[in-house]
Design a protein around this motif. Structure first.
Motif, short mmCIF file in Angstrom:
data_model
loop_
_atom_site.label_atom_id
_atom_site.label_comp_id
_atom_site.label_asym_id
_atom_site.label_seq_id
_atom_site.Cartn_x
_atom_site.Cartn_y
_atom_site.Cartn_z
N THR A 69 0.84 -1.19 0.00
CA THR A 69 0.00 0.00 0.00
C THR A 69 0.88 1.24 0.00
O THR A 69 1.85 1.32 0.76
CB THR A 69 -0.91 0.01 1.24
OG1 THR A 69 -1.67 -1.19 1.28
CG2 THR A 69 -1.87 1.20 1.18
N VAL A 70 0.54 2.20 -0.83
CA VAL A 70 1.34 3.42 -0.93
C VAL A 70 1.24 4.21 0.38
O VAL A 70 0.15 4.55 0.83
CB VAL A 70 0.85 4.31 -2.10
CG1 VAL A 70 1.64 5.62 -2.13
CG2 VAL A 70 1.00 3.57 -3.42
N LEU A 92 6.17 1.99 -0.03
CA LEU A 92 5.06 1.06 0.18
C LEU A 92 5.13 0.42 1.56
O LEU A 92 6.22 0.19 2.10
CB LEU A 92 5.08 -0.06 -0.87
CG LEU A 92 5.01 0.33 -2.34
CD1 LEU A 92 5.10 -0.91 -3.21
CD2 LEU A 92 3.72 1.07 -2.63
N ASN A 93 3.98 0.12 2.10
CA ASN A 93 3.87 -0.65 3.33
C ASN A 93 3.54 -2.09 2.96
O ASN A 93 2.49 -2.37 2.39
CB ASN A 93 2.78 -0.07 4.23
CG ASN A 93 2.67 -0.81 5.56
OD1 ASN A 93 3.41 -1.75 5.82
ND2 ASN A 93 1.75 -0.38 6.39
N LEU A 94 4.47 -3.00 3.28
CA LEU A 94 4.26 -4.42 2.97
C LEU A 94 3.74 -5.20 4.16
O LEU A 94 3.66 -6.43 4.11
CB LEU A 94 5.58 -5.05 2.49
CG LEU A 94 6.22 -4.45 1.25
CD1 LEU A 94 7.47 -5.23 0.87
CD2 LEU A 94 5.25 -4.42 0.08
N GLY A 95 3.39 -4.49 5.24
CA GLY A 95 2.93 -5.16 6.44
C GLY A 95 4.01 -5.12 7.50
O GLY A 95 4.03 -4.24 8.35
N ARG A 96 4.95 -6.05 7.42
CA ARG A 96 6.03 -6.11 8.40
C ARG A 96 7.26 -5.32 7.94
O ARG A 96 8.23 -5.22 8.69
CB ARG A 96 6.43 -7.56 8.67
CG ARG A 96 5.35 -8.36 9.37
CD ARG A 96 5.86 -9.72 9.82
NE ARG A 96 7.05 -9.59 10.63
CZ ARG A 96 8.26 -9.95 10.23
NH1 ARG A 96 8.44 -10.44 9.03
NH2 ARG A 96 9.32 -9.80 11.02
N ARG A 111 -1.57 7.52 -5.47
CA ARG A 111 -1.94 8.33 -4.31
C ARG A 111 -1.82 7.47 -3.05
O ARG A 111 -1.83 6.24 -3.12
CB ARG A 111 -3.37 8.85 -4.45
CG ARG A 111 -3.56 9.86 -5.57
CD ARG A 111 -5.00 10.29 -5.70
NE ARG A 111 -5.85 9.16 -6.06
CZ ARG A 111 -7.17 9.24 -6.27
NH1 ARG A 111 -7.78 10.40 -6.09
NH2 ARG A 111 -7.86 8.18 -6.61
N GLN A 112 -1.74 8.13 -1.94
CA GLN A 112 -1.62 7.43 -0.66
C GLN A 112 -2.80 6.49 -0.47
O GLN A 112 -3.95 6.85 -0.67
CB GLN A 112 -1.56 8.43 0.49
CG GLN A 112 -1.15 7.82 1.82
CD GLN A 112 -0.92 8.89 2.87
OE1 GLN A 112 -1.22 10.06 2.66
NE2 GLN A 112 -0.37 8.51 4.00
N GLY A 113 -2.48 5.26 -0.11
CA GLY A 113 -3.52 4.26 0.11
C GLY A 113 -3.76 3.33 -1.06
O GLY A 113 -4.42 2.30 -0.93
#
Length: 454
Positions: A142-143, A153-157, A174-176
């Protein structure tokens, strides 16, 4: 904190940070020893014990009994030692249990910082090991933000980034937003592992097809090559060992459903699916689709081919801004020289003229003259000024003595007959030369390059 609370805290840290419980226990021991050193003295005689089942903790100092104390943090007088152990004597070791209440706030804070730091380092190492093993696969994230053109990006961990150079230019995020990318590298840094993703990598396209086409995932259909100009156009070469399966049809899917899924993921990147074959002439023809090719003349030694097309097919074979020809070069791995038949005949005439010129050099046979011409030599002077290393790349002149002899002979011939002898009729021929990682450009056959001559 009660012993039960300590047990629960150890388990919680291990679960949340996804690290080994034994590592957390050992780190706590090290932190307690560091706290003791900060409070009592920086010597190596402190030991800690933590029972992971009950939560019981103990820190002790091993004190050596001496006649005269010089290091209070590591030595006991006999009098003090006897208060702890009645059997103590000079030279023996007495174990002195330490009271946590005496450590003080600073020492406890040090222990806490050490525990946090060590657990964080272990977590980062675990994440690095996890993702280094996932290089070469597609990951979704997620951006979080756009930083200096890079997508974070957020990959979780873990966090990942798609560098600007690895992004498809027409895409905007965009963010999200959810984004997929190909993990091509994982780096260690002071802030933790950096997972790098790409949306332009050729392997990203290969992996997308593997995901969408079960026959590829099962090994029934093989992808032999991928060529991309990200966001614009791509070509892939496929084959199968199962005669009952159409490799192109399997990739296209019913009513184009499979390939369209990949096209949408790549923001409309047009994809040509080419049947692969282990015959260069046929494969090159297919790679230049949708153009119709009249003839392919290959030079296996240089892995270069002259492609003959009709006049009305020339622009189609080259493609807009040379795109079709560049992709064909990437896909086949061959250098391609795309010309019309009339241009080829003119080129042949020029080549024969150069061969006749080079045959004026005493001792140069028809075969050697042909080898020199196809290797890029277009005059007697070019032979006389060539390095021995360059001449040795010519078929038939691999021997150093032979290369040196022909160069000397060419020098003597020019010295004897003068520069006027080194002339050949030079018909003007316009061709399109396509090289890997380069755009086509109009060249004339009177240049020193003779790639594509046969």
């Amino acid at each position: 904190m009660t012993n039960l609370s300590i047990v629960e805290a150890l388990g919680q840290i291990a679960r949340e940070k996804n690290v080994d419980r034994e590592m957390v226990v050992q780190t706590l021991k090290d932190a307690l020893v560091s706290a003791a050193k900060r409070r009592y003295g920086n010597t190596e005689n402190y030991f800690a014990e933590v029972d992971p089942q009950t939560g019981a903790m103990e820190v002790a100092a091993h004190m050596r009994v001496v006649e005269e104390v010089e290091e209070p943090s590591a030595e006991f007088s006999l009098e003090d030692a006897l208060e702890i152990d009645a059997s103590a004597q000079i030279g023996s070791i007495v174990v002195k249990k330490l009271n946590f209440a005496d450590f003080g706030r600073n020492a406890i804070q040090t222990a806490k910082q050490i525990l946090i730091q060590r657990v964080r380092e272990a977590e980062r190492e675990h994440i690095y090991e996890e993702f280094i093993g996932r290089v070469g696969i597609i990951e979704s994230g997620t951006v979080q933000q756009i930083s200096h053109g890079d997508i974070v990006l957020n990959l979780g961990r873990a966090e990942a980034a798609i560098p600007y150079r690895e992004q498809i230019r027409r895409e905007r995020y965009r963010q999200g937003d959810a984004v997929r990318g190909y993990i091509y590298e994982v780096l260690k840094s002071s802030r933790g592992p950096q997972v790098l993703l790409s949306r332009t990598h050729p392997e990203f396209l290969r992996k997308l097809f593997s995901t969408e086409v079960p026959e590829i995932a099962e090994g029934i259909v093989q992808i032999h090559g991928v060529a991309r100009e990200p966001g614009e156009r791509a070509k892939i070469a496929v084959s199968t060992s199962d005669e009952r399966v159409d490799p192109v049809g399997a990739c296209v899917g019913v009513k184009g459903s499979r390939v369209q899924t990949v096209v949408r993921e790549l923001s409309g990147e047009r994809i040509d699916i080419v049947p692969w074959i282990d015959e260069p002439q046929i494969f090159i023809e297919r790679a230049l689709s949708p153009a119709n090719v009249s003839r392919v003349i290959t030079d296996n030694r240089r892995k270069h081919a002259v492609v003959l097309v009709d006049e009305d097919q020339l622009s189609l074979a080259i493609g807009k801004s040379g795109q079709n020809s560049r992709l064909a070069v990437q896909l086949t791995g061959w250098g391609l020289d795309i010309i019309t038949d009339s241009q080829y005949q003119e080129r042949r005439a020029k080549q024969e003229g150069i061969q006749q010129l080079l045959r004026k050099i005493p001792g140069v046979s028809e075969l050697i003259a042909l080898s020199l011409t196809t290797s890029g030599f277009d005059s007697i002077r070019s032979v006389s000024e060539a390095t021995i290393e360059l001449l040795r790349t010519v078929p038939g002149l691999e021997d150093e003595d032979a290369s040196r002899k022909i160069r000397t002979t060419a020098e003597n011939f020019l010295a004897e007959h003068g520069p006027d002898v080194d002339k050949v009729e030079d018909p003007v021929v316009t061709a399109v030369e396509v090289k890997e990682n380069g755009s086509p450009e109009n060249t004339k056959d009177d240049s020193h390059s003779s790639e594509g001559l046969t």
